[in-house]
Scaffold this active site. Structure first.
Site, PDB file in Angstrom:
ATOM      1  N   ASP A   1      41.958  54.340   3.406  1.00 17.03           N
ATOM      2  CA  ASP A   1      42.243  53.142   4.402  1.00 17.03           C
ATOM      3  C   ASP A   1      41.780  51.495   3.576  1.00 17.03           C
ATOM      4  O   ASP A   1      40.748  51.042   3.961  1.00 17.03           O
ATOM      5  CB  ASP A   1      40.889  53.289   5.228  1.00 17.03           C
ATOM      6  CG  ASP A   1      41.241  52.272   6.987  1.00 17.03           C
ATOM      7  OD1 ASP A   1      42.314  51.374   6.390  1.00 17.03           O
ATOM      8  OD2 ASP A   1      40.744  52.446   8.118  1.00 17.03           O
TER       9      ASP A   1
ATOM     10  N   CYS B   1      35.501  48.500  16.639  1.00 13.98           N
ATOM     11  CA  CYS B   1      35.399  49.067  16.307  1.00 13.98           C
ATOM     12  C   CYS B   1      35.684  50.806  15.556  1.00 13.98           C
ATOM     13  O   CYS B   1      35.840  51.318  14.406  1.00 13.98           O
ATOM     14  CB  CYS B   1      37.315  49.693  16.403  1.00 13.98           C
ATOM     15  SG  CYS B   1      38.066  48.664  17.399  1.00 13.98           S
TER      16      CYS B   1
ATOM     17  N   LYS C   1      47.391  42.082   8.446  1.00 17.10           N
ATOM     18  CA  LYS C   1      46.517  41.906   8.546  1.00 17.10           C
ATOM     19  C   LYS C   1      46.278  40.928   7.031  1.00 17.10           C
ATOM     20  O   LYS C   1      45.112  40.790   6.244  1.00 17.10           O
ATOM     21  CB  LYS C   1      45.261  42.806   8.221  1.00 17.10           C
ATOM     22  CG  LYS C   1      44.495  43.884   9.704  1.00 17.10           C
ATOM     23  CD  LYS C   1      43.644  44.654   9.364  1.00 17.10           C
ATOM     24  CE  LYS C   1      42.960  45.741  10.935  1.00 17.10           C
ATOM     25  NZ  LYS C   1      43.171  44.927  11.997  1.00 17.10           N
TER      26      LYS C   1
ATOM     27  N   GLN D   1      41.505  46.432   4.424  1.00 17.12           N
ATOM     28  CA  GLN D   1      40.599  45.610   5.031  1.00 17.12           C
ATOM     29  C   GLN D   1      40.973  44.813   4.429  1.00 17.12           C
ATOM     30  O   GLN D   1      40.387  44.411   3.127  1.00 17.12           O
ATOM     31  CB  GLN D   1      39.194  45.347   5.183  1.00 17.12           C
ATOM     32  CG  GLN D   1      38.834  45.662   7.169  1.00 17.12           C
ATOM     33  CD  GLN D   1      39.860  43.941   7.915  1.00 17.12           C
ATOM     34  OE1 GLN D   1      39.798  43.346   7.492  1.00 17.12           O
ATOM     35  NE2 GLN D   1      39.936  44.430   9.398  1.00 17.12           N
TER      36      GLN D   1
ATOM     37  N   HIS E   1      36.217  52.598  10.178  1.00 22.32           N
ATOM     38  CA  HIS E   1      36.382  52.303  11.697  1.00 22.32           C
ATOM     39  C   HIS E   1      37.210  53.474  12.401  1.00 22.32           C
ATOM     40  O   HIS E   1      37.399  54.525  12.099  1.00 22.32           O
ATOM     41  CB  HIS E   1      38.014  51.785  11.567  1.00 22.32           C
ATOM     42  CG  HIS E   1      39.027  50.656  12.654  1.00 22.32           C
ATOM     43  ND1 HIS E   1      39.532  51.443  13.311  1.00 22.32           N
ATOM     44  CD2 HIS E   1      38.858  49.090  12.601  1.00 22.32           C
ATOM     45  CE1 HIS E   1      40.431  50.757  14.032  1.00 22.32           C
ATOM     46  NE2 HIS E   1      40.062  49.501  13.840  1.00 22.32           N
TER      47      HIS E   1
HETATM   48  N1  7TS Z   1      40.940  50.598   9.447  1.00 20.20           N
HETATM   49  C1  7TS Z   1      40.105  49.171   9.417  1.00 20.20           C
HETATM   50  C2  7TS Z   1      39.477  49.399   8.204  1.00 20.20           C
HETATM   51  C3  7TS Z   1      40.275  48.284  10.196  1.00 20.20           C
HETATM   52  O1  7TS Z   1      39.953  47.160  10.240  1.00 20.20           O
HETATM   53  C4  7TS Z   1      41.788  48.698  11.137  1.00 20.20           C
HETATM   54  C5  7TS Z   1      41.627  46.731  12.150  1.00 20.20           C
HETATM   55  C6  7TS Z   1      42.251  49.550  11.509  1.00 20.20           C
HETATM   56  C7  7TS Z   1      41.941  50.820  10.384  1.00 20.20           C
HETATM   57  C8  7TS Z   1      43.055  49.792  12.332  1.00 20.20           C
HETATM   58  O2  7TS Z   1      44.550  49.105  11.916  1.00 20.20           O
HETATM   59  P1  7TS Z   1      46.082  48.573  13.004  1.00 20.20           P
HETATM   60  O3  7TS Z   1      46.701  47.930  12.247  1.00 20.20           O
HETATM   61  O4  7TS Z   1      46.457  50.087  12.614  1.00 20.20           O
HETATM   62  O5  7TS Z   1      45.076  48.401  14.017  1.00 20.20           O
HETATM   63  N2  7TS Z   1      40.822  46.659  12.322  1.00 20.20           N
HETATM   64  C9  7TS Z   1      40.408  45.438  13.018  1.00 20.20           C
HETATM   65  C10 7TS Z   1      39.236  44.953  13.257  1.00 20.20           C
HETATM   66  O6  7TS Z   1      38.241  44.672  12.080  1.00 20.20           O
HETATM   67  N3  7TS Z   1      39.082  44.018  14.935  1.00 20.20           N
HETATM   68  O7  7TS Z   1      40.813  43.892  15.269  1.00 20.20           O
HETATM   69  C11 7TS Z   1      41.240  45.281  13.973  1.00 20.20           C
END
Ligand code: 7TS
Length: 419
Positions: free
Chosen positions: A213, A377, A239, A216, A136
């Site tokens: 990370d 992303c 999430k 997910q 990501h």
């Molecule tokens: N890393 C991964 C693997 C992610 O899927 C996401 C967000 C992030 C980091 C960032 O997370 P945040 O909570 O700090 O924003 N992924 C997604 C997605 O797949 N669709 O919308 C956000």
């Protein structure tokens, strides 16, 4: 298999009372464009159960005060609830101490914290940070910013056309200039579960720490940071059925102890004069300013919710849903699944030949079905597969076989419209 047979068979094996689970999530009980909502965009964010909503509401109605400062009752209660949430996070990922749990805004901020602080401590011109091709942007751009500041460079672990990391060359990719390996536990665009044990072993054999990370992963896979021996682990509450704006950074205490503060302000100090400031103990040194107290409490409630259902039962249900959806996808001749790794969770990315994913998403929305379309992303993943975007359905505990049937009925409608 017919819809009813599939539902009955799968309903029995998953051993999850889906109706009961769905009743925990008030948002699911609504119509979109006159159709029942089928929420299949869980990789972007999950919906929130009553338990989480109520915990946040209770906090604001009964205990709201600032933490770590007041001697009064409310402040003591707020501090107790906030620190109680930290203990829940510690236990959830089996960290050895709450000193290793830093509350942050989410996975993105956690990675920026490590890049800013650990990066400042360890990375110099000519050094390398290793990421993978399926990251990501949150696990690419903070490292690029660090590289720009320091003169270091990124190296990239490639992936194959199934969306699996190619680890044959890992021993060469990680060299004596590598300061950190940062990879996703689970890919958000492909659903691939990465062989993180092997990556950690290879990196550690060369004395290189690893950041995972887990954005997910934590809603689907039980994580034990000590068993993994991972150095940094990051995730977002939203999430995993918790609120937005809160997440956690796990870092081994021996690393955190030497890291400089990421931000300055209240709560992260023990003594301030104009000549010199002494910093607070761990983990407070990394939590400048009034934290997201209600968010942390909501995350704690989400952890309670997940553990009360059990990650193994959740994983089994979601695995069956993914399998069912994948089998259905394979029967559509002009549908291409993007991401066919052997180990996957909860994500089905796909393309319909000749139809833009945004058109798919819009037509599905009119059927009450929420999916995500775009580059997710993860533009380097799109580049790898030679596409600009995919359509992505992602599953959670409350999803049903009927919803997947509706997804494929609607996709067949889309195909008819465009043929
Ligand atoms: N890393 C991964 C693997 C992610 O899927 C996401 C967000 C992030 C980091 C960032 O997370 P945040 O909570 O700090 O924003 N992924 C997604 C997605 O797949 N669709 O919308 C956000």
């Amino acid at each position: 298999m017919t819809r009813d047979h599939a539902s009955a068979a799968h309903g029995l094996t998953s051993a999850l009372d889906i109706e009961h689970v769905r009743n925990d999530f008030p948002v699911l009980n609504q119509q979109i464009h006159g159709k029942p909502l089928a929420y299949l965009d869980n990789a972007a964010t999950t919906q929130k159960p009553h338990h989480v909503i109520d915990a946040i509401k209770y906090y604001y109605e009964h205990d709201n005060a600032n933490v770590h400062r007041g001697v009064h009752q409310l402040s003591e209660r707020a501090t107790h609830a906030y620190e109680g949430a930290r203990e829940k996070v510690r236990k959830f990922i089996n960290a050895s101490s709450t000193r290793e749990i830093v509350f942050v805004r989410g996975a993105t901020e956690a990675i920026n914290l490590v890049a800013g602080s650990y990066g400042q401590l360890t990375v110099r011109a000519g050094d390398r940070i290793v990421v993978s091709e399926m990251e990501h942007h949150s696990n690419i751009v903070p490292w690029q910013l660090l590289c720009e500041r320091t003169g270091a460079a990124l190296r990239v672990i490639p992936m194959n056309d199934k969306g699996e990391l190619i680890l044959d060359g890992l021993n060469e990719i990680i060299d004596d200039r590598t300061r950190l390996v940062a990879v996703s536990h689970v890919s958000n665009s492909l659903g691939t579960v990465n062989p993180v044990n092997r990556i950690i072993e290879t990196a550690h054999a060369k004395g290189v720490p690893v950041l995972l990370d887990g954005a997910q992963a934590t809603a689907h896979i039980s994580v034990d940071v000590q068993a993994l021996d991972v150095d940094f682990y990051v995730f977002s509450a939203h999430k995993m059925y918790g609120p937005t704006g809160i997440g956690a950074l796990y870092a081994k205490e021996k690393l955190l102890r030497d890291m400089p503060p990421y931000q300055g302000g209240g709560d992260m100090i023990s003594m301030v004069t104009f000549d010199k400031t002494l910093y607070n103990e761990l983990p407070f040194r990394f939590e400048a300013g009034t934290p997201h107290i209600a968010g942390a409490i909501g995350l704690g409630a989400a952890i309670d919710y997940l553990t009360s259902i059990g990650l193994d039962r959740i994983a089994r249900h979601e695995h069956e849903l993914l399998q069912y959806a994948t089998e259905k996808a394979l029967t559509i001749p002009d549908l291409r699944i993007v991401g066919t790794a052997q180990h996957k969770v909860s994500i089905l990315s796909f393309l319909l030949e000749g139809i833009h994913p945004h058109d798919i998403g819009t037509i599905l929305d009119h059927q009450g079905i929420a999916i995500r379309t775009g580059h997710h992303c993860a533009m380097p993943v799109m580049t790898h597969f030679g596409v600009a975007a995919t359509a992505r359905a992602s599953f959670a505990i409350y999803n049903t076989y009927q919803e997947i049937d509706r997804l494929f009925d609607a996709l067949n409608e889309v195909r008819k419209v465009f043929r």
